[in-house]
Design an enzyme around this catalytic site. Structure first.
Site, PDB file in Angstrom:
ATOM      1  N   GLY A   1       0.807  -1.202   0.000  1.00  0.00           N
ATOM      2  CA  GLY A   1       0.000   0.000   0.000  1.00  0.00           C
ATOM      3  C   GLY A   1       0.848   1.264   0.000  1.00  0.00           C
TER       4      GLY A   1
ATOM      5  CG  HIS B   1       3.271   0.949  -5.519  1.00  0.00           C
ATOM      6  ND1 HIS B   1       3.514   2.013  -4.693  1.00  0.00           N
ATOM      7  CD2 HIS B   1       3.872  -0.123  -4.938  1.00  0.00           C
ATOM      8  CE1 HIS B   1       4.223   1.604  -3.654  1.00  0.00           C
ATOM      9  NE2 HIS B   1       4.457   0.313  -3.777  1.00  0.00           N
TER      10      HIS B   1
ATOM     11  CD  GLN C   1       7.666  -7.278   3.997  1.00  0.00           C
ATOM     12  OE1 GLN C   1       6.959  -8.158   3.511  1.00  0.00           O
ATOM     13  NE2 GLN C   1       8.161  -6.277   3.275  1.00  0.00           N
TER      14      GLN C   1
ATOM     15  CD  GLU D   1      14.796  -4.080 -13.337  1.00  0.00           C
ATOM     16  OE1 GLU D   1      15.307  -2.945 -13.494  1.00  0.00           O
ATOM     17  OE2 GLU D   1      14.918  -5.006 -14.152  1.00  0.00           O
ATOM     18  CE  LYS D   2      11.723   1.462  -3.949  1.00  0.00           C
ATOM     19  NZ  LYS D   2      12.396   1.101  -2.668  1.00  0.00           N
TER      20      LYS D   2
ATOM     21  CB  SER E   1       5.715   3.717   0.431  1.00  0.00           C
ATOM     22  OG  SER E   1       5.021   3.127  -0.655  1.00  0.00           O
TER      23      SER E   1
END
Length: 282
Positions: free
Chosen positions: A34, A40, A64, A152-153, A190
């Protein structure tokens, strides 16, 4: 009124996916936590080119995050996210609560090696990738997508998931999506919203250092020297550097020279309370 379906249970998700499959349609999954941004939405756009129907999962995954990380303050803006996804022509938002993903008695995780133990993010966040792999494997089993898109980030994450899918023979095609950047080069994230005005002005240095380091490596300069000087430059700019390394682009194994295969530069560094990651092909 937002014109997009939203489900919160595995049964409802599977019912929607089954209807699409019965109609002969391909299904793509875009897993997210989110707090969506243009990066995104670019994943959704790429998914649309690979499938007929798009499921976007929104789940801030507690497993995580380490105890000292930002789980509690991670932005949760489901209504805004859903509106953005409707505008991006996603078909379904899957937003399960924690008790759906981790019911009482949950006791199973995915054990990892390879890219998950490369000595990069796994050193700083030793439990992170087990949490990522476990939740992603659950999402794959719940949604049974044909395709899943990952940015890929989060390059080490991409390689961990790609390895897991290969090793476990999961019938999902993993599609990497290029990193989107602000006009000054900062990778979209984010967590960028955590940056103060002063930190935001400094943040693009991480991409500038990667660009210059990649140029030097392509020119034949020693890997160890380029990486060390890149770390020094970031530290001088005010970053607390976790790592800046050149690694094999597929395995993330350490390399001593550019002749050892395609290379990827990966970096993680902190500005104040915000941890930034970035990477660049060599």
């Amino acid at each position: 009124m937002v014109d997009i379906a939203q489900v919160t249970t595995v049964a409802a998700l599977r019912q929607a996916v089954a209807a699409w499959r019965n109609a002969g349609q391909r299904v793509a999954l875009v897993p997210t936590m989110g707090a969506l941004h243009k990066g995104h939405l670019s994943l959704v756009e790429l998914a649309r080119s690979r499938a007929d129907r798009i499921v976007v999962s929104i789940f801030v995954n507690p497993t995580q995050f380490a105890p000292n990380e930002d789980f509690a303050r991670y932005p949760r803006v489901l209504e805004q996210d859903t509106a953005q996804l409707a505008g991006a022509s996603a078909d379904l938002v899957y937003a399960p609560p924690v008790e759906v993903m981790y019911p009482d008695g949950f006791a199973t995780t995915v054990s990892l090696g390879g890219p998950a133990t490369a000595g990069l993010d796994d050193v700083v966040r030793p439990t992170h990738f087990a949490g990522v792999a476990t939740v992603v494997s659950k999402l794959f089993i719940q949604a049974m997508p044909d395709v899943a898109v990952f940015g890929e980030k989060d390059y080490q994450q991409l390689k961990v998931i790609t390895r897991m899918v290969h090793d476990l023979d999961l019938p999902v095609e993993i599609v990497p999506a290029p990193t989107l950047r602000e006009s000054d080069g900062l990778a979209l994230s984010s967590r960028n919203r955590y940056l103060s005005t002063e930190e935001r002005a400094l943040a693009p240095a991480i991409s500038r250092v990667l660009i210059e380091s990649a140029r030097r490596l392509r020119a034949g300069e020693p890997v160890a020297t380029v990486a060390a000087e890149g770390r020094q430059t970031l530290a001088a700019e005010g970053f607390e550097v976790d790592y800046l390394e050149a690694r094999h682009a597929d395995t993330l194994a350490s390399v001593s020279g550019t002749a050892e295969g395609p290379l990827r530069l990966l970096a993680a560094a902190r500005l104040g309370r915000t941890r930034l990651i970035d990477n660049m092909a060599v």
